[in-house]
Write a protein that holds these residues in place. Structure first.
Motif, PDB file in Angstrom:
ATOM      1  N   ILE A 153      40.405  47.253  38.715  1.00 33.03           N
ATOM      2  CA  ILE A 153      40.504  48.029  39.955  1.00 33.03           C
ATOM      3  C   ILE A 153      41.552  49.118  39.783  1.00 33.03           C
ATOM      4  O   ILE A 153      42.535  48.943  39.073  1.00 33.03           O
ATOM      5  CB  ILE A 153      40.848  47.152  41.196  1.00 33.03           C
ATOM      6  CG1 ILE A 153      42.199  46.448  41.029  1.00 33.03           C
ATOM      7  CG2 ILE A 153      39.748  46.160  41.491  1.00 33.03           C
ATOM      8  CD1 ILE A 153      42.733  45.867  42.331  1.00 33.03           C
TER       9      ILE A 153
ATOM     10  N   PRO B 299      43.768  50.980  42.278  1.00 30.07           N
ATOM     11  CA  PRO B 299      44.174  51.125  43.676  1.00 30.07           C
ATOM     12  C   PRO B 299      44.982  52.397  43.944  1.00 30.07           C
ATOM     13  O   PRO B 299      45.695  52.872  43.062  1.00 30.07           O
ATOM     14  CB  PRO B 299      45.040  49.879  43.921  1.00 30.07           C
ATOM     15  CG  PRO B 299      45.596  49.536  42.577  1.00 30.07           C
ATOM     16  CD  PRO B 299      44.652  50.072  41.533  1.00 30.07           C
TER      17      PRO B 299
ATOM     18  N   ALA C 273      39.835  51.417  44.379  1.00 27.07           N
ATOM     19  CA  ALA C 273      40.202  50.725  45.617  1.00 27.07           C
ATOM     20  C   ALA C 273      41.030  51.657  46.493  1.00 27.07           C
ATOM     21  O   ALA C 273      42.144  52.034  46.141  1.00 27.07           O
ATOM     22  CB  ALA C 273      40.984  49.462  45.281  1.00 27.07           C
TER      23      ALA C 273
ATOM     24  N   VAL D 153      43.100  52.571  49.693  1.00 28.78           N
ATOM     25  CA  VAL D 153      43.904  51.935  50.740  1.00 28.78           C
ATOM     26  C   VAL D 153      43.436  52.423  52.105  1.00 28.78           C
ATOM     27  O   VAL D 153      43.395  53.628  52.362  1.00 28.78           O
ATOM     28  CB  VAL D 153      45.398  52.284  50.575  1.00 28.78           C
ATOM     29  CG1 VAL D 153      46.215  51.698  51.727  1.00 28.78           C
ATOM     30  CG2 VAL D 153      45.921  51.777  49.253  1.00 28.78           C
TER      31      VAL D 153
ATOM     32  N   VAL E  32      46.814  44.009  46.977  1.00 31.90           N
ATOM     33  CA  VAL E  32      46.048  44.471  45.815  1.00 31.90           C
ATOM     34  C   VAL E  32      45.541  43.284  44.989  1.00 31.90           C
ATOM     35  O   VAL E  32      44.385  43.254  44.572  1.00 31.90           O
ATOM     36  CB  VAL E  32      46.915  45.420  44.945  1.00 31.90           C
ATOM     37  CG1 VAL E  32      46.248  45.687  43.606  1.00 31.90           C
ATOM     38  CG2 VAL E  32      47.134  46.741  45.670  1.00 31.90           C
TER      39      VAL E  32
ATOM     40  N   ILE F 135      44.399  45.324  36.912  1.00 33.11           N
ATOM     41  CA  ILE F 135      44.787  46.407  37.830  1.00 33.11           C
ATOM     42  C   ILE F 135      45.144  47.581  36.923  1.00 33.11           C
ATOM     43  O   ILE F 135      46.053  47.480  36.103  1.00 33.11           O
ATOM     44  CB  ILE F 135      46.019  46.026  38.685  1.00 33.11           C
ATOM     45  CG1 ILE F 135      45.719  44.815  39.568  1.00 33.11           C
ATOM     46  CG2 ILE F 135      46.467  47.219  39.543  1.00 33.11           C
ATOM     47  CD1 ILE F 135      46.944  44.248  40.286  1.00 33.11           C
TER      48      ILE F 135
END
Ligand code: ADP
Length: 174
Positions: free
Chosen positions: A14, A16, A43, A45, A84, A96
């Motif tokens: 991912i 983020p 991803a 927010v 997260v 991540i």
């Protein structure tokens, strides 16, 4: 490779961020990530913990990213408003992926890494160094430049530049 990722048998990462709006710097990391991992979930927010209200609503930030990555079949964009690491677990991601610009990014990421590792040791954080061309590109910087009439054409895709000009114009007329 484990087949534990919500039934998806590949390595999922991912990416983020707030993406308010997406820049060539973000897209550089997303593209490089898509070449390394089987699937990348960008991803976005939704409810930001940051005090400043985003210029674009989450759905528009998502649409701007989607239009920029139309050619990448293994990249998906989703919004999230949970931790997260919880989002990573939810989409079956084991990684991540983050971009690192300067020393200032490092300090923040170092702290987040320790916290995330404590909460979810099975999720590994991976960092890619910003490409030199984009190492000084940030969403907040380009918003500031655009607000004062600067040319952001080298830093964001054309459709983002158009929406940026429109959003800033309607903001200043309120
Ligand atoms: P920004 O700081 O531009 O508002 P985000 O909060 O959306 O960016 O950041 C999402 C992720 O993208 C972070 O990991 C951030 O370090 C990375 N990133 C942002 N801009 C760049 C860039 N120009 N080059 C590489 N990585 C970047």
């Amino acid at each position: 490779m484990d087949a534990d990722n919500n039934g998806y048998a590949g390595r999922v990462a991912i990416c983020p961020g707030s993406y308010d709006p997406v820049t060539y710097g973000h897209l550089d990391i997303i593209r490089r990530g898509a070449a390394v991992f089987d699937k990348v979930v960008v991803a976005v927010v939704n409810a930001s913990v940051r005090k400043v209200h985003p210029l674009f609503e989450a759905d528009e930030r998502i649409a701007l990213i989607e239009k920029s990555i139309e050619d990448l079949t293994n990249v998906h964009v989703q919004k999230f408003d949970i931790l997260v690491v919880d989002f990573a677990r939810e989409v079956g991601a084991s990684v991540i992926l983050k971009g690192l610009r300067a020393i200032s990014d490092f300090e923040y990421e170092f702290e987040m890494n320790q916290l995330n590792r404590q909460m979810a040791p099975e999720v590994e954080s991976v960092y890619m160094m910003a490409s030199p061309k984009y190492s000084f590109v940030s969403s907040s910087g380009i918003k500031e430049m655009a607000r004062f009439g600067g040319d952001v054409g080298e830093m964001v895709p054309p459709h983002v530049a158009v929406r940026l000009a429109e959003a800033l114009k309607s903001q200043s007329s309120h």
